[in-house]
Scaffold this active site. Sequence first.
Site, PDB file in Angstrom:
ATOM      1  N   HIS A  94      11.562  -5.890   4.017  1.00 22.38           N
ATOM      2  CA  HIS A  94      10.294  -5.917   3.299  1.00 22.38           C
ATOM      3  C   HIS A  94      10.267  -6.906   2.150  1.00 22.38           C
ATOM      4  CE1 HIS A  94       7.628  -4.676  -0.029  1.00 22.38           C
ATOM      5  NE2 HIS A  94       6.752  -4.418   0.941  1.00 22.38           N
TER       6      HIS A  94
ATOM      7  N   HIS B 224       5.106   4.987   7.007  1.00 22.30           N
ATOM      8  CA  HIS B 224       5.238   3.745   6.233  1.00 22.30           C
ATOM      9  C   HIS B 224       6.694   3.310   6.144  1.00 22.30           C
ATOM     10  CE1 HIS B 224       4.756   1.529   2.153  1.00 22.30           C
ATOM     11  NE2 HIS B 224       4.405   0.715   3.146  1.00 22.30           N
TER      12      HIS B 224
END
Length: 251
Positions: free
Chosen positions: A59, A17
């Site tokens: 992100h 991740h």
Amino acid sequence: MFDLRQRKNGRQLLVGHRGAMAVAPENTFPAFAAGLAGGADILELDVQRTADNQIILFHDTFLENKTGERGMIRDYPTKFLQSLDVGAYFGEEFAGTRMPLLDEVLSWAKNRTTLMIELKHGPFFDPPLDEAVVRLIEDHGMVDNVVIISFDQFALRRVKQFNANITTSLIYIGRFINPLALVAGMAVDALSPATNFLTHEEVKLIQNAGYACTPGGFLSDYPTLLKWGVDTISSNDPASIDWGELVNGDR
């Protein structure tokens, strides 16, 4: 097209991740190196479009938490964004780490690993992002080694329109009476439900309909997820995954 339902040495695929965000600054080369060294089969990352139309990895909606700079990716050109330090927030040893471009990451990943690329849409929706990402994937010959994921159904539809051979998955959060209705009429290859809302019945419903089930989220009860037969598991620290213990049910 990349097959998310394949097995590696008899086990499900492991997704790192944001590379390995527990080990190094997320979405950076140190995180990708750590994820790969830790045994990840797929490296997940997030992309946005800069003010000068480059695709860069980041992100958050806002820059401030990671860089101290106000504003968003879309507000600045690439040269400025790549001058920002996205490592110091994580630790002194990573000070000076820069945001990579997707072009750079694709070059690095080719013949090395598979990438799972999340298209970051919202609160602003940026359709040119989707085509730009597809074209970069094609230019690098990575069509069979990427998975495109998004919360945005429109974005995933555009990806398939640009190149039907790119594997796509819809991310969603919540419990739905019929989660398959979320992808009715869509050409997707997988569904990515949140683990903290997932049930065994939902995993089987997804797979029996012909989709891969590639969950992510806050719940990291890996033995249960593997028992349910999910097609991938995701970790912030791939090196922490002990497949021997998980597969043998010792945890």
